[in-house]
Design a protein around this motif. Sequence first.
Motif, mmCIF file in Angstrom:
data_model
loop_
_atom_site.group_PDB
_atom_site.id
_atom_site.type_symbol
_atom_site.label_atom_id
_atom_site.label_comp_id
_atom_site.label_asym_id
_atom_site.label_seq_id
_atom_site.Cartn_x
_atom_site.Cartn_y
_atom_site.Cartn_z
ATOM 1 N N VAL A 1 18.443 4.555 1.208
ATOM 2 C CA VAL A 1 18.297 3.100 1.319
ATOM 3 C C VAL A 1 16.827 2.702 1.234
ATOM 4 O O VAL A 1 16.462 1.734 0.550
ATOM 5 C CB VAL A 1 18.926 2.604 2.636
ATOM 6 C CG1 VAL A 1 18.594 1.139 2.879
ATOM 7 C CG2 VAL A 1 20.434 2.792 2.606
ATOM 8 N N GLY A 2 15.949 3.441 1.919
ATOM 9 C CA GLY A 2 14.526 3.113 1.884
ATOM 10 C C GLY A 2 13.915 3.277 0.507
ATOM 11 O O GLY A 2 13.158 2.414 0.044
ATOM 12 N N SER A 3 14.239 4.375 -0.182
ATOM 13 C CA SER A 3 13.681 4.601 -1.520
ATOM 14 C C SER A 3 14.240 3.598 -2.519
ATOM 15 O O SER A 3 13.521 3.136 -3.421
ATOM 16 C CB SER A 3 13.976 6.028 -1.973
ATOM 17 O OG SER A 3 15.379 6.266 -1.992
ATOM 18 N N THR A 4 15.507 3.218 -2.370
ATOM 19 C CA THR A 4 16.085 2.219 -3.281
ATOM 20 C C THR A 4 15.482 0.845 -3.036
ATOM 21 O O THR A 4 15.231 0.091 -3.982
ATOM 22 C CB THR A 4 17.608 2.166 -3.098
ATOM 23 O OG1 THR A 4 18.164 3.475 -3.241
ATOM 24 C CG2 THR A 4 18.234 1.255 -4.128
ATOM 25 N N ALA A 5 15.246 0.507 -1.773
ATOM 26 C CA ALA A 5 14.570 -0.762 -1.469
ATOM 27 C C ALA A 5 13.163 -0.783 -2.051
ATOM 28 O O ALA A 5 12.696 -1.819 -2.551
ATOM 29 C CB ALA A 5 14.522 -0.982 0.044
ATOM 30 N N LEU A 6 12.493 0.360 -2.033
ATOM 31 C CA LEU A 6 11.167 0.441 -2.647
ATOM 32 C C LEU A 6 11.259 0.287 -4.161
ATOM 33 O O LEU A 6 10.376 -0.321 -4.788
ATOM 34 C CB LEU A 6 10.508 1.765 -2.280
ATOM 35 C CG LEU A 6 9.050 1.947 -2.702
ATOM 36 C CD1 LEU A 6 8.161 0.893 -2.062
ATOM 37 C CD2 LEU A 6 8.554 3.345 -2.340
ATOM 38 N N LEU A 7 12.301 0.812 -4.770
ATOM 39 C CA LEU A 7 12.498 0.645 -6.207
ATOM 40 C C LEU A 7 12.702 -0.824 -6.564
ATOM 41 O O LEU A 7 12.120 -1.330 -7.537
ATOM 42 C CB LEU A 7 13.701 1.474 -6.660
ATOM 43 C CG LEU A 7 14.170 1.255 -8.108
ATOM 44 C CD1 LEU A 7 13.086 1.651 -9.100
ATOM 45 C CD2 LEU A 7 15.453 2.027 -8.374
ATOM 46 N N ILE A 8 13.516 -1.516 -5.786
ATOM 47 C CA ILE A 8 13.734 -2.950 -6.035
ATOM 48 C C ILE A 8 12.438 -3.738 -5.863
ATOM 49 O O ILE A 8 12.116 -4.637 -6.655
ATOM 50 C CB ILE A 8 14.836 -3.480 -5.102
ATOM 51 C CG1 ILE A 8 16.167 -2.774 -5.376
ATOM 52 C CG2 ILE A 8 15.001 -4.981 -5.264
ATOM 53 C CD1 ILE A 8 17.258 -3.130 -4.388
ATOM 54 N N ALA A 9 11.677 -3.398 -4.825
ATOM 55 C CA ALA A 9 10.399 -4.082 -4.603
ATOM 56 C C ALA A 9 9.420 -3.812 -5.740
ATOM 57 O O ALA A 9 8.655 -4.702 -6.129
ATOM 58 C CB ALA A 9 9.799 -3.640 -3.268
ATOM 59 N N CYS A 10 9.442 -2.607 -6.283
ATOM 60 C CA CYS A 10 8.573 -2.293 -7.424
ATOM 61 C C CYS A 10 8.946 -3.133 -8.637
ATOM 62 O O CYS A 10 8.074 -3.619 -9.367
ATOM 63 C CB CYS A 10 8.672 -0.809 -7.763
ATOM 64 S SG CYS A 10 7.867 0.303 -6.589
ATOM 65 N N LYS A 11 10.233 -3.307 -8.866
ATOM 66 C CA LYS A 11 10.664 -4.129 -9.997
ATOM 67 C C LYS A 11 10.262 -5.578 -9.813
ATOM 68 O O LYS A 11 10.072 -6.306 -10.795
ATOM 69 C CB LYS A 11 12.181 -4.035 -10.159
ATOM 70 C CG LYS A 11 12.679 -2.671 -10.614
ATOM 71 C CD LYS A 11 14.187 -2.660 -10.764
ATOM 72 C CE LYS A 11 14.680 -1.303 -11.247
ATOM 73 N NZ LYS A 11 16.158 -1.260 -11.405
ATOM 74 N N PHE A 12 10.135 -6.008 -8.570
ATOM 75 C CA PHE A 12 9.774 -7.395 -8.290
ATOM 76 C C PHE A 12 8.267 -7.623 -8.285
ATOM 77 O O PHE A 12 7.808 -8.690 -8.706
ATOM 78 C CB PHE A 12 10.357 -7.799 -6.935
ATOM 79 C CG PHE A 12 10.266 -9.266 -6.638
ATOM 80 C CD1 PHE A 12 11.203 -10.145 -7.114
ATOM 81 C CD2 PHE A 12 9.219 -9.773 -5.873
ATOM 82 C CE1 PHE A 12 11.116 -11.500 -6.853
ATOM 83 C CE2 PHE A 12 9.118 -11.121 -5.600
ATOM 84 C CZ PHE A 12 10.079 -11.985 -6.090
#
Length: 428
Positions: A247-258
């Motif tokens: 969950v943490g790494s996926t949230a970081l991926l979404i934040a990177c895309k944003f």
Amino acid sequence: MPFTRGKKSKEAAGNKASKVNAAASENQEETTQVKRSSSPPHGAPKKRTAFIDITNAHKVTISLPGRKREAAKKVDKKTNSSSVLSKNQTNLQKSSSVSSEGSPAEKERSDVEEKNEEPQSDDSSPAEEPVDVSSSAAREVPAHIQRQPIPAEFDIDSDNSEDCYMCPEYAKDIFDYLKKREERFVLSNYMDKQPYLSPDMRAILIDWLVEVQENFELFHETLYLAVKLTDHYLSEVPIHRDMLQLVGSTALLIACKFEERCPPPVEDFLYICDDAYKRRELISIEANILKTLSFDINIPIPYRFLRRYARCVNVGMDTLTLARFFCEMSLMEIDFVLERGSRLASACLLMALVTKNLGGWCPILQFHSGYQVSDLKPVVRKLHSMLQAPSDDNLKTIRNKYSHKVFFEVASLPLVDVNVLEKALASS
């Protein structure tokens, strides 16, 4: 008699033929530049007159200057004959009024009217007067959308009037909007909804995300947004402890895309998790996070407010970095999840100002943040207690990060005494 008629018709036909030949020769001399044969070439089918002339030969017009001017004169005479009388009468009235009054303003007005006058027929109606679009009714702006003027002593954006990237005209409106938007993202302590998680597990995850942010050289905004996305998702969906890192790494991926210009690929996020998860699992949890948050991931973060409020008092980079250290340390504490980003940023800046002995909460900060010292006292005391507590040896990533020379070694600075802090809070 029949002979006479035939002779006469023969002579008439001869005269007519001679005139046609003369006209044809004259037209041939005048149209030397336009050569279009109406007869089809040898072997081509006949023109089908049931349809139009597809060669567009019937549209070719010959421009003769002399004849064109004569035709234009005839048209002008026909069109203007009906309005000559009315125009002459109007001119006579104008000349009489000018001669009687003789003022320069009236003369100038008559000249303008004479230039703008168009020929009209006798039965036409007079021209309508132009509508004044600049009337007071058209210029009135509703009170609820009028922009409030910023006092000169509180204006911090006029210096950037030439920098379009700073948006000086809308900077305060943008941050006021973000401050109002915080009300949609208020959280509570959600650990009661997570039977398999604990605050310490969350702190370890945040510490690991800070390390990933450093290794990937990501923006600080990306880190703060990833933490926000994680907290909002965990407040809605209970998960097992084995899924927390995913969950943490996926949230970081979404934040990177944003936030990032060039976000890392999915394979990099799988690599930092030691390939404990599959690609389909990460994509699946990404879709689940976005659906849970209704794709509304533009969550206001304290890092943006902190940078804005620091500009109000023109603090140095070392003081701003110290406030960032306080703010980043608060990410690991579950108690600060309840705080709004603007309030947390204000408390971190106030504590940094007191630590550097740069004064307290001045009026310009109160104007732009909307907080008074009484609003910030509980958060400042909570920050001081967090920093005063003994640090965990397993959670040293942030302290090591801000102990570097790049960050002015602010983590090694002594913590302000609680009595000095309380005195500053009482006097502000």
